[in-house]
Design a protein around this motif. Structure first.
Motif, short mmCIF file in Angstrom:
data_model
loop_
_atom_site.label_atom_id
_atom_site.label_comp_id
_atom_site.label_asym_id
_atom_site.label_seq_id
_atom_site.Cartn_x
_atom_site.Cartn_y
_atom_site.Cartn_z
N VAL A 442 0.79 -1.18 -0.13
CA VAL A 442 -0.07 0.08 0.22
C VAL A 442 0.92 1.28 -0.10
O VAL A 442 1.60 1.46 0.80
N ARG A 443 0.87 1.92 -1.02
CA ARG A 443 1.75 3.17 -1.29
C ARG A 443 0.91 4.26 -1.06
O ARG A 443 -0.05 4.51 -1.72
N VAL A 444 1.31 5.32 -0.36
CA VAL A 444 0.49 6.72 -0.29
C VAL A 444 1.25 7.81 -1.06
O VAL A 444 2.46 7.85 -1.12
N GLY A 445 0.22 8.56 -1.75
CA GLY A 445 0.87 9.40 -2.54
C GLY A 445 1.59 10.74 -1.84
O GLY A 445 2.12 11.53 -2.42
N GLY A 466 10.86 -9.90 -11.41
CA GLY A 466 9.55 -10.55 -11.82
C GLY A 466 8.58 -10.98 -10.60
O GLY A 466 7.86 -11.91 -10.67
N ALA A 467 9.09 -10.41 -9.53
CA ALA A 467 8.34 -10.79 -8.06
C ALA A 467 6.88 -10.08 -8.35
O ALA A 467 6.26 -9.48 -8.90
N ASP A 468 6.17 -11.00 -7.41
CA ASP A 468 4.58 -10.99 -7.36
C ASP A 468 4.21 -9.92 -6.39
O ASP A 468 3.93 -9.98 -5.16
N VAL A 469 4.22 -8.63 -6.84
CA VAL A 469 3.88 -7.37 -5.98
C VAL A 469 2.66 -6.68 -6.58
O VAL A 469 2.66 -6.22 -7.88
N GLU A 470 1.51 -6.76 -5.78
CA GLU A 470 0.32 -5.94 -6.16
C GLU A 470 0.57 -4.37 -5.39
O GLU A 470 0.58 -4.35 -4.06
N VAL A 471 0.41 -3.30 -6.18
CA VAL A 471 0.56 -1.89 -5.34
C VAL A 471 -0.71 -1.50 -5.35
O VAL A 471 -1.49 -1.36 -6.53
N VAL A 472 -1.44 -1.33 -3.94
CA VAL A 472 -2.48 -0.40 -3.72
C VAL A 472 -2.09 1.09 -3.56
O VAL A 472 -1.51 1.28 -2.49
N ASP A 473 -2.56 1.85 -4.29
CA ASP A 473 -2.37 3.54 -4.38
C ASP A 473 -3.31 4.05 -3.67
O ASP A 473 -4.53 3.99 -3.78
N VAL A 474 -2.82 5.04 -2.79
CA VAL A 474 -3.58 5.91 -1.92
C VAL A 474 -3.27 7.28 -2.32
O VAL A 474 -2.36 8.07 -1.66
N PRO A 475 -3.75 7.74 -3.50
CA PRO A 475 -2.80 9.16 -4.00
C PRO A 475 -2.94 10.33 -3.12
O PRO A 475 -1.93 11.38 -3.06
N THR A 483 -5.79 6.81 10.02
CA THR A 483 -6.43 7.65 11.04
C THR A 483 -6.36 9.16 10.88
O THR A 483 -6.93 9.82 11.26
N LEU A 484 -5.43 9.52 9.77
CA LEU A 484 -5.20 10.59 9.25
C LEU A 484 -6.07 11.39 8.13
O LEU A 484 -6.80 12.43 8.13
N ASP A 485 -6.73 10.37 7.38
CA ASP A 485 -7.26 10.54 6.19
C ASP A 485 -8.64 9.77 6.09
O ASP A 485 -8.55 8.88 5.27
N PRO A 486 -9.70 9.83 6.97
CA PRO A 486 -10.63 9.20 6.77
C PRO A 486 -11.71 9.31 5.46
O PRO A 486 -12.74 9.89 5.55
N THR A 487 -11.18 9.29 4.41
CA THR A 487 -11.83 9.48 2.91
C THR A 487 -12.27 8.32 2.35
O THR A 487 -11.97 7.17 2.67
N ASP A 488 -13.13 8.38 1.56
CA ASP A 488 -13.85 7.26 0.67
C ASP A 488 -12.30 6.56 -0.08
O ASP A 488 -12.66 5.32 -0.30
N GLU A 489 -11.60 7.33 -0.57
CA GLU A 489 -10.39 6.83 -1.26
C GLU A 489 -9.51 6.07 -0.34
O GLU A 489 -9.05 4.83 -0.54
N SER A 490 -9.42 6.27 0.86
CA SER A 490 -8.73 5.61 1.92
C SER A 490 -9.35 4.54 2.35
O SER A 490 -8.67 3.29 2.44
N ARG A 491 -10.71 4.41 2.48
CA ARG A 491 -11.65 3.22 3.01
C ARG A 491 -11.27 2.17 1.81
O ARG A 491 -11.19 0.98 2.17
N GLU A 492 -11.43 2.81 0.67
CA GLU A 492 -11.39 1.56 -0.37
C GLU A 492 -10.05 0.87 -0.68
O GLU A 492 -9.91 -0.15 -0.89
N ALA A 493 -9.03 1.75 -0.27
CA ALA A 493 -7.80 1.11 -0.33
C ALA A 493 -7.64 -0.01 0.71
O ALA A 493 -6.89 -0.90 0.48
N VAL A 494 -7.99 0.44 2.04
CA VAL A 494 -7.90 -0.81 3.11
C VAL A 494 -8.94 -1.79 2.92
O VAL A 494 -8.38 -3.23 2.76
N HIS A 495 -10.11 -1.71 2.02
CA HIS A 495 -10.54 -2.70 1.53
C HIS A 495 -10.15 -3.70 0.72
O HIS A 495 -10.10 -4.81 0.73
#
Length: 507
Positions: A442-445, A466-475, A483-495
């Motif tokens: 999980v990468r934060v912008g 060639g590692a199996d890495v999935e990146v979940v971005d929170v721009p 706890t700092l950014d309770p936004t829909d974008e943040s919630r979707e990233a956690v889900h």
């Protein structure tokens, strides 16, 4: 008129200040670069007998006493802050400000050895000191070769010609200067101070403010209104990489400018103790030693996710990390999805504690796997922030039961000023042994630049291998976004991160 007294760090002397001193004098100030005894001889001079920290304090005192009346600003770079503080403690009435230039916060009774960034080198020097004689306080520490300056701090921004000159003019450091404890009476405590942080070396104002929020008692003095901060986007030797910018910063510091930190109590609830961004069921914990379990409503053994906090976190911090809303929130969320959520407290209280913390994590994982309610063959590890370097052990040789590894706003390489460059805690290097282990990152912008660079280094290595890495971005997310950014974008990233981990864990 302001008189700047400039004191250099290890292996160097007055010559490193030439560019900055020239700009200070051009601006109408005085600039005096102190020639420290034992470091003012020709390169290669190896005389260290009888030279200790008190010798260098005397050098700085002489510079203070010879300065014209007016505002005296003492500037200590690296090791140089030790003789600066020792001298200022004895001439507090003469000093208008002390500038810590990419240096630590030396304390009474602590030798400069404690501030040497390379941890393995600290241990070697301590052993040499114990040997006595020529190998003890009367010996010298040879200067680094050109390619070895990185052990002492980031060389980012230094032109090649300047690095060549730094190496050519470097001289051995008398060991007595590192081994003799600094003695302070407390008189220096009233002198205003400024910290100039070199972000390329791994420290920023944002990072220091975050550590203040953790409640570290040693850092509370930094919130005094007489303390200011500046940042320079460069490595550990700004007098060589950006002498003009450094001179401007010193002039502003002398004028009392700079950023002031917010005291923890004035900032309200610290960011890491604010509510978790998701509404999760109030699943009770089961505490056993350093490990907490959050158990799903299930009769058969269930897979588990072990959540590993970051740090360093002061040993005195309360509540401890496993009771922080983020850790509790993730663990309850996992349990609500039908798997065991586990949290733990490990002993990463200082940068020297990574090996101890790694042992704590390994022991906690085995404790979780040994629980009869856990499917020991299906475990995921989820790391946060400064816990990122701990992933290296698991990436380098993943056991068969480790089905997935997650890392959220992680630090994925030791920062330059950590002194861990040659350690085992380098996740990008460990990827060579990761095989098919899936990683969710999980990468934060809005990450701190010094941390973001480690993430990009890791991702580049993962692509090469060639590692199996999935990146979940929170721009629009910050470090600690749960706890700092309770936004829909943040919630979707956690889900999304949780879905990805559970999919691999239960497959």
């Amino acid at each position: 008129m302001t008189a700047f007294i400039l004191v250099a760090g290890l292996f160097t002397n007055a010559h490193v200040w030439e560019g900055t001193a020239g700009r200070l004098t051009a601006a109408g100030a005085e600039a005096h670069a102190v020639a420290l005894t034992g470091l003012d001889g020709p390169p290669g001079d190896a005389e260290g007998a009888g030279i200790d920290l008190e010798t260098h304090i005397a050098d700085v005192l002489a510079a203070i006493d010879s300065a014209a009346s007016g505002d005296i600003v003492l500037v200590g770079h690296d090791y140089g802050i030790h003789p600066v503080l020792g001298a200022a403690d004895r001439r507090a009435d003469r000093i208008s400000r002390i500038v810590h230039l990419d240096s630590g916060m030396p304390q009474d009774g602590v030798p400069a050895l404690a501030a040497v960034p390379d941890q393995s080198l600290r241990e070697q020097l301590a052993e040499r000191a114990g040997a006595g004689g020529a190998e003890g306080a009367d010996g010298v520490l040879p200067p680094p070769a050109r390619e070895a300056w990185q052990r002492w701090g980031s060389t980012e921004g230094i032109p090649d010609v300047a690095l060549d000159r730094l190496t050519a003019l470097a001289v051995p450091q008398p060991l007595g200067t590192l081994l003799q404890p600094l003695r302070l009476t407390g008189a220096v405590d009233v002198v205003p101070t400024t910290g100039v942080l070199c972000t390329g070396n791994g420290t920023s104002i944002e990072m220091v403010q975050m550590l203040v929020g953790f409640g570290d008692p040693a850092l509370q003095a930094l919130t005094d209104p007489r303390v200011t901060f500046f940042e320079l986007p460069t490595g550990h030797w700004p007098m060589l990489s950006c002498p003009g910018e450094l001179a401007d910063t010193l002039l502003r510091a002398a004028a009392g400018e700079g950023h002031r930190l917010t005291p923890a109590e004035a900032a309200g609830t610290p960011g890491h103790l604010r509510p978790f961004l998701l509404d999760v069921p109030e699943i009770p914990r089961e505490r056993n030693g350093a490990v907490d379990l959050y158990l799903p409503d299930a009769a058969d053994p269930r897979p588990a996710v072990v959540f590993v906090h970051g740090g360093p976190v002061p040993a005195e911090a309360r509540p401890t990390p496993r009771d922080w809303p983020t850790l509790v929130g993730y663990a309850r969320y996992a349990a609500a999805q039908g798997v065991v959520g586990a949290t733990l407290d490990h002993r990463l209280h200082d940068l020297a504690d990574y090996e101890r913390a790694a042992a704590d994590v390994a022991a906690a994982v085995e404790q979780v796997r040994a629980d009869p309610r856990v499917d020991a063959d299906r475990v995921a590890l989820w790391f946060f922030s400064g816990g990122g370097p701990l992933t290296a052990d698991w990436l380098g040789a993943p056991p068969a039961w480790l089905r997935c590894l997650a890392a959220v706003y992680p630090i994925l390489a030791p920062l330059p000023n950590w002194g861990l460059g040659d350690s085992r805690f380098r996740p990008a290097d460990a990827l060579a042994g990761a095989g098919t282990l899936p990683v969710v990152l999980v990468r934060v912008g809005l990450e701190m630049p010094e941390i973001a660079a480690t993430v990009e280094e890791f991702l580049a290595a993962a692509k090469d291998r060639g590692a199996d890495v999935e990146v979940v971005d929170v721009p629009n997310g910050h470090h600690g976004f749960e706890t700092l950014d309770p936004t829909d974008e943040s919630r979707e990233a956690v889900h999304r991160a949780m879905r990805s981990v559970l999919a691999r864990l239960t497959a």
